[in-house]
Design a protein around this motif. Structure first.
Motif, mmCIF file in Angstrom:
data_model
loop_
_atom_site.group_PDB
_atom_site.id
_atom_site.type_symbol
_atom_site.label_atom_id
_atom_site.label_comp_id
_atom_site.label_asym_id
_atom_site.label_seq_id
_atom_site.Cartn_x
_atom_site.Cartn_y
_atom_site.Cartn_z
ATOM 1 N N GLU A 1 0.814 -1.223 0.000
ATOM 2 C CA GLU A 1 0.000 0.000 0.000
ATOM 3 C C GLU A 1 0.849 1.275 0.000
ATOM 4 O OE1 GLU A 1 -3.057 -0.210 2.979
ATOM 5 O OE2 GLU A 1 -3.822 -2.109 2.172
ATOM 6 N N HIS A 2 1.844 1.284 -0.867
ATOM 7 C CA HIS A 2 2.806 2.382 -0.912
ATOM 8 C C HIS A 2 2.296 3.596 -1.690
ATOM 9 C CE1 HIS A 2 6.776 4.155 -0.655
ATOM 10 N NE2 HIS A 2 6.809 4.311 -1.955
ATOM 11 N N TRP A 3 1.451 3.382 -2.689
ATOM 12 C CA TRP A 3 0.946 4.478 -3.518
ATOM 13 C C TRP A 3 -0.531 4.698 -3.248
ATOM 14 C CZ3 TRP A 3 2.991 3.672 -9.204
ATOM 15 C CH2 TRP A 3 4.376 3.823 -9.209
ATOM 16 N N TYR A 4 -0.922 5.960 -3.293
ATOM 17 C CA TYR A 4 -2.330 6.306 -3.162
ATOM 18 C C TYR A 4 -2.764 7.018 -4.430
ATOM 19 C CZ TYR A 4 -6.717 8.231 -1.654
ATOM 20 O OH TYR A 4 -8.045 8.541 -1.569
ATOM 21 N N GLY A 5 -3.856 6.589 -4.986
ATOM 22 C CA GLY A 5 -4.391 7.258 -6.161
ATOM 23 C C GLY A 5 -5.759 6.718 -6.505
ATOM 24 N N PHE A 6 -6.566 7.580 -7.081
ATOM 25 C CA PHE A 6 -7.907 7.202 -7.516
ATOM 26 C C PHE A 6 -8.712 6.595 -6.366
ATOM 27 C CE2 PHE A 6 -5.201 7.220 -11.252
ATOM 28 C CZ PHE A 6 -5.888 8.123 -12.044
ATOM 29 N N GLY A 7 -8.512 7.151 -5.150
ATOM 30 C CA GLY A 7 -9.317 6.763 -4.013
ATOM 31 C C GLY A 7 -8.912 5.492 -3.303
ATOM 32 N N ARG A 8 -7.710 4.962 -3.583
ATOM 33 C CA ARG A 8 -7.321 3.725 -2.914
ATOM 34 C C ARG A 8 -5.804 3.627 -2.788
ATOM 35 N NH1 ARG A 8 -6.671 -0.789 -6.798
ATOM 36 N NH2 ARG A 8 -6.499 0.205 -8.807
ATOM 37 N N ASP A 9 -5.367 2.817 -1.838
ATOM 38 C CA ASP A 9 -3.945 2.530 -1.649
ATOM 39 C C ASP A 9 -3.605 1.261 -2.418
ATOM 40 O OD1 ASP A 9 -3.082 4.506 0.452
ATOM 41 O OD2 ASP A 9 -4.783 3.583 1.480
ATOM 42 N N VAL A 10 -2.442 1.249 -3.067
ATOM 43 C CA VAL A 10 -2.022 0.071 -3.839
ATOM 44 C C VAL A 10 -0.564 -0.243 -3.532
ATOM 45 C CG1 VAL A 10 -3.673 0.392 -5.732
ATOM 46 C CG2 VAL A 10 -1.427 1.468 -5.846
ATOM 47 N N ASP A 11 -0.217 -1.506 -3.742
ATOM 48 C CA ASP A 11 1.161 -1.950 -3.549
ATOM 49 C C ASP A 11 2.055 -1.418 -4.660
ATOM 50 O OD1 ASP A 11 0.148 -3.431 -1.452
ATOM 51 O OD2 ASP A 11 0.260 -5.351 -2.521
ATOM 52 N N GLU A 12 3.327 -1.281 -4.336
ATOM 53 C CA GLU A 12 4.346 -0.964 -5.335
ATOM 54 C C GLU A 12 5.214 -2.204 -5.508
ATOM 55 O OE1 GLU A 12 6.764 2.777 -5.411
ATOM 56 O OE2 GLU A 12 8.370 1.374 -4.922
ATOM 57 N N HIS A 13 5.393 -2.623 -6.748
ATOM 58 C CA HIS A 13 6.285 -3.742 -7.048
ATOM 59 C C HIS A 13 7.606 -3.173 -7.541
ATOM 60 C CE1 HIS A 13 3.133 -7.122 -7.431
ATOM 61 N NE2 HIS A 13 2.652 -6.138 -6.708
ATOM 62 N N ARG A 14 8.714 -3.719 -7.031
ATOM 63 C CA ARG A 14 10.052 -3.287 -7.432
ATOM 64 C C ARG A 14 10.703 -4.374 -8.272
ATOM 65 N NH1 ARG A 14 12.719 1.291 -4.845
ATOM 66 N NH2 ARG A 14 10.979 2.556 -4.179
ATOM 67 N N PHE A 15 11.358 -3.941 -9.347
ATOM 68 C CA PHE A 15 12.042 -4.840 -10.266
ATOM 69 C C PHE A 15 13.463 -4.327 -10.478
ATOM 70 C CE2 PHE A 15 7.603 -5.298 -11.250
ATOM 71 C CZ PHE A 15 7.436 -6.608 -11.659
ATOM 72 N N GLY A 16 14.359 -5.208 -10.853
ATOM 73 C CA GLY A 16 15.720 -4.807 -11.159
ATOM 74 C C GLY A 16 16.299 -5.631 -12.288
ATOM 75 N N LEU A 17 17.220 -5.015 -13.017
ATOM 76 C CA LEU A 17 17.932 -5.692 -14.094
ATOM 77 C C LEU A 17 19.353 -5.149 -14.126
ATOM 78 C CD1 LEU A 17 17.766 -7.652 -16.560
ATOM 79 C CD2 LEU A 17 17.229 -5.634 -17.939
ATOM 80 N N LEU A 18 20.315 -6.036 -13.938
ATOM 81 C CA LEU A 18 21.721 -5.665 -14.039
ATOM 82 C C LEU A 18 22.193 -5.849 -15.468
ATOM 83 C CD1 LEU A 18 23.081 -7.463 -10.855
ATOM 84 C CD2 LEU A 18 22.399 -5.063 -11.096
ATOM 85 N N GLU A 19 23.218 -5.110 -15.844
ATOM 86 C CA GLU A 19 23.746 -5.228 -17.208
ATOM 87 C C GLU A 19 24.141 -6.671 -17.514
ATOM 88 O OE1 GLU A 19 27.286 -3.980 -20.183
ATOM 89 O OE2 GLU A 19 27.620 -4.106 -18.032
ATOM 90 N N SER A 20 24.771 -7.362 -16.573
ATOM 91 C CA SER A 20 25.186 -8.753 -16.809
ATOM 92 C C SER A 20 23.971 -9.661 -17.027
ATOM 93 C CB SER A 20 26.026 -9.267 -15.646
ATOM 94 O OG SER A 20 25.292 -9.200 -14.438
ATOM 95 N N GLU A 21 22.867 -9.387 -16.322
ATOM 96 C CA GLU A 21 21.642 -10.167 -16.516
ATOM 97 C C GLU A 21 21.035 -9.877 -17.880
ATOM 98 O OE1 GLU A 21 20.255 -10.286 -11.838
ATOM 99 O OE2 GLU A 21 19.542 -8.671 -13.139
ATOM 100 N N ARG A 22 21.125 -8.640 -18.304
ATOM 101 C CA ARG A 22 20.611 -8.255 -19.626
ATOM 102 C C ARG A 22 21.375 -9.007 -20.706
ATOM 103 N NH1 ARG A 22 16.887 -5.939 -23.132
ATOM 104 N NH2 ARG A 22 17.912 -4.603 -24.618
ATOM 105 N N GLN A 23 22.700 -9.077 -20.568
ATOM 106 C CA GLN A 23 23.514 -9.794 -21.553
ATOM 107 C C GLN A 23 23.144 -11.265 -21.572
ATOM 108 O OE1 GLN A 23 27.497 -8.811 -20.351
ATOM 109 N NE2 GLN A 23 27.457 -6.841 -21.393
ATOM 110 N N GLU A 24 22.976 -11.864 -20.392
ATOM 111 C CA GLU A 24 22.595 -13.274 -20.314
ATOM 112 C C GLU A 24 21.222 -13.489 -20.917
ATOM 113 O OE1 GLU A 24 22.827 -14.493 -16.239
ATOM 114 O OE2 GLU A 24 24.951 -13.940 -16.098
ATOM 115 N N PHE A 25 20.268 -12.606 -20.575
ATOM 116 C CA PHE A 25 18.905 -12.729 -21.075
ATOM 117 C C PHE A 25 18.869 -12.540 -22.586
ATOM 118 C CE2 PHE A 25 14.758 -10.928 -22.180
ATOM 119 C CZ PHE A 25 13.927 -11.919 -21.674
ATOM 120 N N SER A 26 19.569 -11.505 -23.064
ATOM 121 C CA SER A 26 19.604 -11.235 -24.498
ATOM 122 C C SER A 26 20.287 -12.361 -25.250
ATOM 123 C CB SER A 26 20.327 -9.916 -24.788
ATOM 124 O OG SER A 26 19.610 -8.847 -24.244
ATOM 125 N N GLY A 27 21.345 -12.912 -24.666
ATOM 126 C CA GLY A 27 22.062 -14.004 -25.313
ATOM 127 C C GLY A 27 21.236 -15.261 -25.412
#
Length: 186
Positions: free
Chosen positions: A127-153
């Motif tokens: 419930e980190h964000w409030y908008g449009f009359g309600r509280d909602v969760d915030e999801h956090r994501f991450g991508l490292l350059e090395s993971e991008r290379q592995e994923f792209s490869g």
């Protein structure tokens, strides 16, 4: 563009940034921000959305992406394509080490975009964000350059709709600030 940014279907995904209606002056301020690189997504020369890297920290080698596509153009992988090109810019041109993202928890489409691009879900802030009359969760994501290379490869980029040189590839003219970057698909 301003009308689309004020569409509730677009504003829903970014409570923090769009609590009040967006004006042309707001868009201009974002274009002129020093810590933001904005990309304009176009189809047949007509703007249909945008993607950006914001909070760019060249010393810390990280940034946060953002993207939106007009509701009538959603579901065509344009957001994924625009975000993928932001990642190319972040890692290949800016030399960043990490790109991190946050989404409104119930924005399933945005979560899927990040997962398709290899981002790892790193946590949820309840419930980190409030908008449009309600509280909602915030999801956090991450991508490292090395993971991008592995994923792209691991991907066969020649069969991917974003592959450079494929019949479906995008054309990109790279410019900065108010000139933006134009992403355009036939």
């Amino acid at each position: 563009m301003v009308r689309t940014l004020n569409d509730p279907a677009v504003r829903h995904g970014g409570y923090e940034g769009y609590r009040t209606p967006v004006s042309a002056e707001d868009v201009t301020a974002k274009l002129e921000a020093d810590d933001r690189h904005l990309f304009l997504a176009c189809r047949k020369g007509t703007p249909i959305g945008s993607a950006s890297l914001k909070d760019i920290d060249l010393e810390g080698r990280k940034a946060e992406p953002g993207y939106w596509i007009a509701p009538d153009e959603q579901g065509n992988a344009y957001a994924t394509e625009a975000a993928d090109l932001c990642l190319t810019h972040a890692f290949d041109e800016l030399g960043l080490h990490e790109v991190w993202a946050r989404t409104v928890g119930d924005n399933d489409a945005s979560n899927r975009v990040l997962e398709k691009l290899g981002f790892q879900r790193e946590g949820v802030i309840g419930e980190h964000w409030y908008g449009f009359g309600r509280d909602v969760d915030e999801h956090r994501f991450g991508l490292l350059e090395s993971e991008r290379q592995e994923f792209s490869g691991a991907q066969d980029r020649h069969d991917h709709p974003l592959a450079v040189g494929s019949e479906q590839s995008v054309s990109v003219r790279h410019r900065r600030r108010t000139d933006s970057v134009l992403l355009s698909r036939p």
